[in-house]
Design an enzyme around this catalytic site. Structure first.
Site, PDB file in Angstrom:
ATOM      1  N   HIS A  77      44.855  29.693  49.823  1.00 53.64           N
ATOM      2  CA  HIS A  77      44.321  28.318  49.848  1.00 53.64           C
ATOM      3  C   HIS A  77      45.424  27.343  49.486  1.00 53.64           C
ATOM      4  O   HIS A  77      46.474  27.725  48.958  1.00 53.64           O
ATOM      5  CB  HIS A  77      43.129  28.164  48.893  1.00 53.64           C
ATOM      6  CG  HIS A  77      43.484  28.365  47.441  1.00 53.64           C
ATOM      7  ND1 HIS A  77      44.150  27.409  46.702  1.00 53.64           N
ATOM      8  CD2 HIS A  77      43.285  29.408  46.601  1.00 53.64           C
ATOM      9  CE1 HIS A  77      44.335  27.855  45.464  1.00 53.64           C
ATOM     10  NE2 HIS A  77      43.818  29.085  45.393  1.00 53.64           N
TER      11      HIS A  77
ATOM     12  N   ASP B  88      33.189  47.166  42.218  1.00 48.07           N
ATOM     13  CA  ASP B  88      33.893  48.152  41.408  1.00 48.07           C
ATOM     14  C   ASP B  88      33.585  47.921  39.926  1.00 48.07           C
ATOM     15  O   ASP B  88      33.899  46.860  39.381  1.00 48.07           O
ATOM     16  CB  ASP B  88      35.395  48.039  41.652  1.00 48.07           C
ATOM     17  CG  ASP B  88      36.156  49.274  41.187  1.00 48.07           C
ATOM     18  OD1 ASP B  88      35.997  49.645  39.999  1.00 48.07           O
ATOM     19  OD2 ASP B  88      36.894  49.848  41.994  1.00 48.07           O
TER      20      ASP B  88
ATOM     21  N   SER C  62      43.282  34.491  43.510  1.00 47.39           N
ATOM     22  CA  SER C  62      43.343  34.024  44.891  1.00 47.39           C
ATOM     23  C   SER C  62      44.623  34.513  45.560  1.00 47.39           C
ATOM     24  O   SER C  62      45.706  34.455  44.989  1.00 47.39           O
ATOM     25  CB  SER C  62      43.290  32.489  44.940  1.00 47.39           C
ATOM     26  OG  SER C  62      44.353  31.930  44.194  1.00 47.39           O
TER      27      SER C  62
END
Length: 448
Positions: free
Chosen positions: A251, A378, A393
């Site tokens: 991003h 998980d 990210s």
């Protein structure tokens, strides 16, 4: 007669609507609507097209040297469409496949593009990011108190807005706040205005600003809050060894005050190590706490800051990677709901793999953010982080042995879930994956 004619038209309309509904819900129409107009493959890759209709047809291919039909270099094939057509790419190039029902009725045309092969090394390492803007960022206004007890902002009077970029001062290129202070002081003492070149979005223009003497600071001021750089941590997504480039974050980097994208002047990525994790909770996303180290060893530069992350040159794949060899990448249309994995760091420098579920994969034919919704499943990662945290990210997403995307955002009210972007768009922004239009144009003959 008018009422009878109206009833006839109404009856005809109802019959027509019913027929359209039957046609639209029929298997052939549903199959036709779901068929792509374009299919992209890498050399050696195969794809099946399932028409699922028990009708005989003739399938023709204009370039059987590029794409093989059912494993053979055939230009034409007669078959029933209740059996899938197998396409296997033989070499880079373009082809077009035509399907005619009963060998006569045109049914579907599909463009086939075989794009040069591309493999990259998935990352997962936590990286430190230092970025310097292409100019001086205006992040706010402040009031200057003058000797006559007035309070005003010279910058605001000159119509300089938050989010503007100061590119030049008196014709001198500027990207360092230290230089700004020197030029402002010099202009203030001389009583002359400063000629500023401003970039506002894509528009460039010039304004004159006369600094005012601030009796509280005992210095000349423009009445602007300014910044020239930003720093933080994120995750490396991939390294392409053949091209010597990388992609990270997934991003855009924005200024913390204006929330506007930072236009890159220069920058670098360096080693970073995770010291602790602030766990995510509903309504409060957590974060990786990390610090830079070995800052003298630059991993790569920053050349682009786009909506899909940061990109630049990198000489060597950084240390602490989990996978050292390149793996295939997936086109956006190949990503599907189901099990996948992400690679990231939650302690120190060690990259680990964690199970996730791709809940939703959007159909995106052109670059767009939020390509998929993912959920962390998980138990090890949920125990350590509570889900997705800031700093994660850019973590690569792997499905079916291919790099398919990167983690981008967390859902604030459900930190076990978040968004991811398709790797295809990151590779395009990195300049190492041609778009279909680029590929077509690159193969057109040049005028002599």
């Amino acid at each position: 007669m008018g009422n009878r004619e109206f009833r006839k038209r109404k009856c005809f309309g109802l019959i027509l609507a019913t027929l359209i509904g039957i046609i639209c819900s029929s298997a052939p129409f549903q199959t036709y609507a779901s068929l792509p107009d374009e299919i992209r493959l890498f050399p050696g890759q195969a794809r099946d097209i399932d028409f699922s209709i028990p009708i005989s047809a003739e399938v023709t291919l204009d370039h059987p040297d590029v794409i093989h039909l059912n494993g053979e270099a055939k230009q034409s094939l007669s078959m029933k469409l209740n059996h899938p057509i197998s396409l296997s790419s033989h070499k880079t190039g373009n082809a077009e496949m035509s399907v005619k029902l009963f060998g006569a009725i045109p049914y579907k045309k599909v463009k086939l593009n075989v794009i040069p092969d591309l493999k990259v090394i998935p990352g997962g390492q936590t990286i430190g990011v230092k970025i310097r803007s292409a100019g001086i960022m205006v992040v706010g206004h402040h009031l200057v108190r003058t000797e006559d007890d007035r309070k005003f902002s010279p910058g605001k009077q000159a119509d300089i807005q938050t989010g503007d970029l100061i590119m030049e001062m008196n014709g001198q290129r500027i990207n360092d706040v230290k230089k700004v202070s020197e030029l402002v002081e010099k202009a203030g003492k001389s009583g002359e205005p400063i000629r500023l070149k401003i970039k506002r979005k894509e528009k460039l223009f010039e304004v004159d600003l006369t600094p005012a003497y601030d009796v509280e600071d005992r210095a000349y001021r423009m009445g602007l809050y300014i910044r020239d750089s930003a720093a933080g941590v994120g995750t490396l997504t991939f390294y392409a060894p053949d091209q010597g480039v990388y992609g990270a974050l997934g991003h855009v980097i924005t200024d913390m005050d204006t929330q506007m994208p930072i236009e890159v002047g220069s920058g670098e990525i360096i080693h970073s190590t995770v010291t602790s994790i602030s766990k995510s909770q509903n309504g409060s996303p957590g974060e990786k706490r990390a610090h830079f180290f070995r800052e003298d060893k630059v991993l790569g530069n920053i050349e682009k800051n786009t909506r899909f992350g940061i990109f630049g040159k990198m000489k060597d794949f950084p240390e602490y990677g989990m996978i050292r060899e390149p793996i295939p990448v997936a086109f956006a249309e190949e990503v599907h709901p189901g099990p996948a994995k992400i690679m990231t760091v939650v302690e120190g420098n060690r990259v680990e793999s964690y199970d996730i579920e791709i809940v939703y994969a959007a159909k995106q034919e052109t670059p767009a953010t939020k390509g998929m919704i993912i959920r962390i499943v998980d138990p090890r990662l949920l125990e350590k982080t509570g889900g997705i945290v800031q700093g994660m990210s850019g973590s690569p997403i792997i499905q079916d042995g291919k790099l398919v995307g990167a983690v981008t955002h967390v859902f604030v009210n459900d930190p076990t879930s978040g968004y991811g972007c398709f790797i295809e768009w990151m590779l395009q922004d990195a300049g190492i994956l041609l778009t279909s239009s680029d590929f077509h144009s690159s193969r057109r003959p040049k005028a002599g």
